[in-house]
Design an enzyme around this catalytic site. Sequence first.
Site, short mmCIF file in Angstrom:
data_model
loop_
_atom_site.label_atom_id
_atom_site.label_comp_id
_atom_site.label_asym_id
_atom_site.label_seq_id
_atom_site.Cartn_x
_atom_site.Cartn_y
_atom_site.Cartn_z
N THR A 33 35.72 128.24 -19.68
CA THR A 33 36.20 129.63 -19.68
C THR A 33 35.12 130.56 -19.15
O THR A 33 33.96 130.46 -19.54
CB THR A 33 36.60 130.04 -21.11
OG1 THR A 33 37.65 129.15 -21.53
CG2 THR A 33 37.08 131.47 -21.16
N HIS A 82 19.71 137.45 -14.78
CA HIS A 82 18.66 138.04 -15.64
C HIS A 82 17.35 138.29 -14.90
O HIS A 82 16.42 138.85 -15.46
CB HIS A 82 18.45 137.19 -16.90
CG HIS A 82 17.67 135.90 -16.71
ND1 HIS A 82 16.34 135.79 -17.04
CD2 HIS A 82 18.05 134.68 -16.25
CE1 HIS A 82 15.93 134.55 -16.81
NE2 HIS A 82 16.95 133.85 -16.32
N SER A 93 20.44 134.12 -10.25
CA SER A 93 20.56 134.29 -11.69
C SER A 93 20.46 135.77 -12.05
O SER A 93 19.52 136.44 -11.64
CB SER A 93 19.42 133.51 -12.36
OG SER A 93 19.54 133.56 -13.75
N ALA A 95 20.68 129.96 -12.98
CA ALA A 95 20.22 129.39 -11.71
C ALA A 95 19.96 127.89 -11.88
O ALA A 95 20.16 127.11 -10.95
CB ALA A 95 18.95 130.09 -11.23
N CYS A 102 8.72 129.57 -17.38
CA CYS A 102 9.79 128.59 -17.33
C CYS A 102 9.28 127.15 -17.46
O CYS A 102 10.08 126.24 -17.53
CB CYS A 102 10.58 128.73 -16.04
SG CYS A 102 11.48 130.25 -16.02
N ASN A 140 8.14 131.57 -7.98
CA ASN A 140 8.12 132.33 -9.24
C ASN A 140 6.72 132.59 -9.78
O ASN A 140 6.49 133.59 -10.45
CB ASN A 140 8.96 131.59 -10.30
CG ASN A 140 8.68 130.11 -10.34
OD1 ASN A 140 8.80 129.42 -9.32
ND2 ASN A 140 8.30 129.60 -11.48
N1 PLP Z 1 14.41 129.01 -10.00
C1 PLP Z 1 13.38 129.85 -10.05
C2 PLP Z 1 12.55 130.08 -8.83
C3 PLP Z 1 13.06 130.51 -11.24
O1 PLP Z 1 12.03 131.34 -11.28
C4 PLP Z 1 13.86 130.27 -12.38
C5 PLP Z 1 13.50 130.89 -13.68
O2 PLP Z 1 12.41 131.41 -13.84
C6 PLP Z 1 14.95 129.39 -12.27
C7 PLP Z 1 15.20 128.78 -11.06
C8 PLP Z 1 15.85 129.13 -13.43
O3 PLP Z 1 16.63 130.26 -13.69
P1 PLP Z 1 17.60 130.37 -14.98
O4 PLP Z 1 16.75 130.99 -16.04
O5 PLP Z 1 18.70 131.28 -14.56
O6 PLP Z 1 18.06 129.03 -15.29
#
Ligand code: PLP
Length: 412
Positions: free
Chosen positions: A253, A214, A212, A84, A339, A164
């Site tokens: 790729t 995961h 994303s 993401a 994060c 988040n």
């Molecule tokens: N945006 C939000 C709201 C998120 O919570 C996160 C990751 O916690 C991201 C973006 C980034 O995602 P990625 O881990 O796929 O880079």
Amino acid sequence: MRDYDTVNAPRSTTPIYLDNNASTPMDSRVIECMTDVMQSDYGNPSNTMHLCGRRGAELVEIARRQVASLIGANAREIVFTSSATESCNLAIKGVAEMYGRRGKHMVTCLSEHKAVINPLRRLESQGFNVTQLSPDEHGRVSVEQINEAITAATILISIMAANNVVGTLNPIAEIGKVAKQRGVLFHCDATQAVGKIPIDVETMGIDLLSLSAHKFHGPKGVGALYIRGQSPKVRLAPQIDGGGQEEGLRSGTLNVPGIVGMGLACEIARNQLNEDAQRMETLRDHLFKSLASRLPNVTLNGHPGERLPNTLNVSFAGTVATELMQRLPEIAASVGSACAGGTDDPYYVLSAMGLGEDRAASSIRFSLGRFTICGEIDSCIEKVGNAVNVLHNNEIKSPACQAGCCEGRNDS
Ligand code: PLP
């Protein structure tokens, strides 16, 4: 209510995993499918001169349709990325480069993820102007704030669907409507929302959407960006140059096993979205009510209603969350946002919501997933209750399940 999904759950059960907003365990159906692809479908999908390459390309197109279908898009509007973070960068910097001559102003919110805030910061250093709106005390931005912030120079609004840290949902469909009325492109970071609540790019008026795998029981290292194909057709300047994969928008790729895993994770999420959401919400509310009834001064952070079904952020007044978590090695939960990566102020979202330093420092985020079970929540209530009481120097009586979801069942 369905409980422990023994067939598709991950094998490891310790510690109790309540950090699904940071990352989710992969669904075993996804692992199985990716393993097959890694063993048998190793052709480069760009090399369609032979069967192996064509097979890879076919798998990627199936996954593209699965991703599109989860968010109400057309498969041609999906570009695969690594995360993401990459999707947000491509959306924001791609718009800046393509539409920058039209205007140099963008609108966002202070509580966005760094994947949005930092590309915007870079653009500021290149002469762009960014308005960072303050969320309200629940973490929401209003459509009126957005409307007021738009100027003749505005080319992009970037607002997340769900936060988040606290799980608060923004009024995305209303923002999409205003964006359209004012002729401004709308990027939505829907990383936390996709797979947990219904998202439809058409009815929500979204022009660009980042997601994303995961975050919804798919693999790490694969993401996607939705780019509106008509009304209006959004054009982006690529941010990675190379072999011209993904219609030239994202060279490199393709990660075929990851993309296949993401596609299947999307299909599973779409098939059981309501069921998963209901289960998580029941368990989450049980967790909050039980903690609040056993402990003094437990405060909910985030919107009481407009919130992701899996997210509970609470402050335990009189404690420091990092100390509390040190006493809880059996529980995997988050203090601030995982994060933030340790380099930024982990409390910036809570501070933007106007929470004082003490309340922010005493906050823990519990985020549930598809495989969270009632027994784990009960155990979490007991362990957190005891740990808070040790810190408060009090006593606690052992909790029993009040959600009614354990009756007649053994979760072990
Ligand atoms: N945006 C939000 C709201 C998120 O919570 C996160 C990751 O916690 C991201 C973006 C980034 O995602 P990625 O881990 O796929 O880079």
